[in-house]
Write a protein that holds these residues in place. Structure first.
Motif, short mmCIF file in Angstrom:
data_model
loop_
_atom_site.label_atom_id
_atom_site.label_comp_id
_atom_site.label_asym_id
_atom_site.label_seq_id
_atom_site.Cartn_x
_atom_site.Cartn_y
_atom_site.Cartn_z
N ASP A 188 0.83 -1.22 0.00
CA ASP A 188 0.00 0.00 0.00
C ASP A 188 0.86 1.26 0.00
O ASP A 188 0.44 2.30 -0.52
CB ASP A 188 -0.92 0.01 1.22
CG ASP A 188 -2.02 -1.04 1.13
OD1 ASP A 188 -2.29 -1.51 -0.01
OD2 ASP A 188 -2.58 -1.41 2.18
N MET A 189 2.03 1.18 0.59
CA MET A 189 2.91 2.34 0.65
C MET A 189 3.46 2.73 -0.71
O MET A 189 3.92 3.85 -0.91
CB MET A 189 4.07 2.06 1.61
CG MET A 189 3.66 1.88 3.04
SD MET A 189 5.08 1.49 4.10
CE MET A 189 4.31 1.57 5.72
N PHE A 190 3.41 1.81 -1.67
CA PHE A 190 3.93 2.05 -3.01
C PHE A 190 2.82 2.31 -4.04
O PHE A 190 3.09 2.35 -5.23
CB PHE A 190 4.78 0.86 -3.47
CG PHE A 190 5.97 0.59 -2.60
CD1 PHE A 190 7.15 1.29 -2.77
CD2 PHE A 190 5.91 -0.36 -1.59
CE1 PHE A 190 8.25 1.05 -1.97
CE2 PHE A 190 7.01 -0.60 -0.77
CZ PHE A 190 8.18 0.10 -0.96
N LYS A 191 1.60 2.48 -3.55
CA LYS A 191 0.46 2.65 -4.44
C LYS A 191 0.67 3.87 -5.34
O LYS A 191 0.90 4.98 -4.89
CB LYS A 191 -0.82 2.84 -3.62
CG LYS A 191 -2.11 2.68 -4.43
CD LYS A 191 -2.31 1.24 -4.87
CE LYS A 191 -3.63 1.08 -5.60
NZ LYS A 191 -3.79 -0.29 -6.12
N GLY A 192 0.61 3.64 -6.65
CA GLY A 192 0.76 4.72 -7.62
C GLY A 192 2.17 5.20 -7.83
O GLY A 192 2.40 6.15 -8.59
N SER A 193 3.14 4.57 -7.19
CA SER A 193 4.53 5.00 -7.30
C SER A 193 5.17 4.47 -8.58
O SER A 193 4.66 3.56 -9.22
CB SER A 193 5.33 4.48 -6.09
OG SER A 193 5.52 3.07 -6.21
N PRO A 194 6.34 5.04 -8.97
CA PRO A 194 7.07 4.49 -10.11
C PRO A 194 7.41 3.02 -9.94
O PRO A 194 7.50 2.28 -10.91
CB PRO A 194 8.33 5.36 -10.16
CG PRO A 194 7.93 6.65 -9.53
CD PRO A 194 6.96 6.27 -8.44
N ILE A 195 7.62 2.59 -8.69
CA ILE A 195 7.93 1.18 -8.44
C ILE A 195 6.78 0.30 -8.87
O ILE A 195 6.96 -0.71 -9.57
CB ILE A 195 8.26 0.97 -6.95
CG1 ILE A 195 9.60 1.63 -6.61
CG2 ILE A 195 8.29 -0.50 -6.59
CD1 ILE A 195 9.93 1.66 -5.14
N GLU A 196 5.56 0.65 -8.45
CA GLU A 196 4.39 -0.15 -8.83
C GLU A 196 4.14 -0.06 -10.33
O GLU A 196 3.83 -1.07 -10.99
CB GLU A 196 3.15 0.34 -8.08
CG GLU A 196 1.91 -0.51 -8.37
CD GLU A 196 0.68 0.04 -7.67
OE1 GLU A 196 -0.04 -0.76 -7.03
OE2 GLU A 196 0.43 1.25 -7.78
N LYS A 197 4.29 1.13 -10.91
CA LYS A 197 4.04 1.30 -12.34
C LYS A 197 5.04 0.50 -13.17
O LYS A 197 4.67 -0.10 -14.18
CB LYS A 197 4.09 2.79 -12.70
CG LYS A 197 2.91 3.58 -12.13
CD LYS A 197 3.06 5.07 -12.41
CE LYS A 197 1.89 5.84 -11.82
NZ LYS A 197 2.05 7.31 -12.00
N GLN A 198 6.30 0.50 -12.76
CA GLN A 198 7.30 -0.29 -13.48
C GLN A 198 6.97 -1.78 -13.40
O GLN A 198 7.09 -2.51 -14.38
CB GLN A 198 8.70 -0.04 -12.89
CG GLN A 198 9.35 1.24 -13.34
CD GLN A 198 10.07 1.08 -14.67
OE1 GLN A 198 10.54 0.01 -15.01
NE2 GLN A 198 10.16 2.16 -15.41
N TYR A 199 6.56 -2.22 -12.23
CA TYR A 199 6.21 -3.63 -12.05
C TYR A 199 5.09 -4.03 -13.00
O TYR A 199 5.17 -5.05 -13.70
CB TYR A 199 5.79 -3.86 -10.59
CG TYR A 199 5.42 -5.30 -10.28
CD1 TYR A 199 6.41 -6.21 -9.91
CD2 TYR A 199 4.09 -5.73 -10.32
CE1 TYR A 199 6.08 -7.53 -9.61
CE2 TYR A 199 3.76 -7.04 -10.02
CZ TYR A 199 4.75 -7.94 -9.67
OH TYR A 199 4.42 -9.24 -9.37
#
Length: 312
Positions: A188-199
């Motif tokens: 949840d802490m990475f929601k919408g982050s570049p990390i999640e988007k890259q994944y």
């Protein structure tokens, strides 16, 4: 208070990933010509890229430049473009740069195997064999620092020199609040982050993102201590941390002393290994101060590392 610290750490990670894609601009620090070219969306192209079959993994890698080989190992949740896009052009000017994506990261798909520093170190060893490189310098950042330490311990015959940026060789090398935060971080802490988007963009099932985050964090929620093995590494080591890093000063100093540091060089000569504490620099900020750090790394890698005789 603890929740506040964890949320701030999560935000810092997300901001770091976005910032790591770009070099610092001219208003904060001068950047090299190569870095500016990358910022202008003109990155250099790899001389070689592909997948290496190592230990049941199809490990994605890229190779740039010519010269003495150095392997760059990224941090947790990162990949080649997120961690190294603005750094490769600078390093590749005089070196052969090998960048790879660790298990479950970037284009290297996860496999049903424990996520561990030891396994990832073995993967790097396998990659060098795949590329027919007998030995290389190894540079690891954060999680990559842990992988680099294990590579040095498990595959010393393939190591020339070791560079650790903001990495630890035992779990309590982190400041206590940082170490405590690992167990409470979640997807949840990475929601919408570049990390999640890259994944998501690399063909992974978004439903598996929480499991991916949990698996990556698993290596830091259980105790580990490689002090004895790391202090016995024969290769010279350059360890650098920020003065506002997540890594404790004493942790870096302990290793530096074990590698011959802690004496006046004018009397005893310079040790083969080196230590740098970068001013005004956080754990995340290490990647934004590479214009300071790369010259130090190059000097370390290019020196003959023979102890300087006493001057008096």
């Amino acid at each position: 208070m603890k929740k506040h610290i964890i949320i701030n750490l999560s935000i810092a990670i997300v901001v770091a990933v976005m910032a790591s894609c770009q070099p610092r601009n001219k208003d904060t620090q001068a950047v090299s010509t190569e870095q500016k070219e990358t910022a202008n969306n003109q990155p250099i192209q790899p001389a070689d890229s592909g997948y290496a079959d190592v230990n049941g993994l199809k490990m994605y890698y890229e190779v740039y430049g010519e010269g003495k080989p150095i392997v760059l190992l990224h941090g947790s949740f990162m990949n080649i473009p997120l961690n190294w896009s603005h750094i490769i052009p600078v390093f590749a000017k005089n070196r052969k740069i090998i960048v790879a994506e660790m298990q479950g990261h970037g284009r290297t798909k996860d496999i049903p195997r424990e996520f561990s520093y030891e396994n990832m170190a073995d993967d790097v060893s396998g990659l060098l064999k795949h590329l027919k490189i007998d030995s290389a310098d190894i540079l690891g950042y954060s999680m990559g620092g842990g992988v680099a330490f294990q590579f040095a311990v498990r595959h010393p015959e393939q190591l020339r020199r070791l560079v650790i940026l903001s990495g630890t060789y035992k779990h309590d090398g982190w400041w206590p609040d940082v170490e405590a935060s690992f167990a409470t971080m979640n997807a949840d802490m990475f929601k919408g982050s570049p990390i999640e988007k890259q994944y998501d963009s690399l063909g992974n099932d978004p439903k598996n993102f929480p499991a991916y985050v949990k698996k990556v964090l698993s290596i830091d929620v259980k105790p580990y201590d490689w002090s004895k093995e790391v202090k016995n590494i024969k290769a010279p080591v350059f360890i650098a941390i920020g003065d506002a890093d997540g890594v404790q000063y004493e942790h870096a100093l302990e290793l530096f002393r074990a590698k011959g540091g802690g004496k006046m060089g004018d009397i005893h000569g310079l040790p083969k290994s080196r230590l740098a504490i970068i001013p005004g620099t956080t754990h995340i900020g290490m990647m934004q101060h590479m214009d300071w750090i790369i010259p130090m790394v190059n000097d370390f890698l290019d020196s003959d590392l023979k102890p300087t005789p006493p001057t008096f």
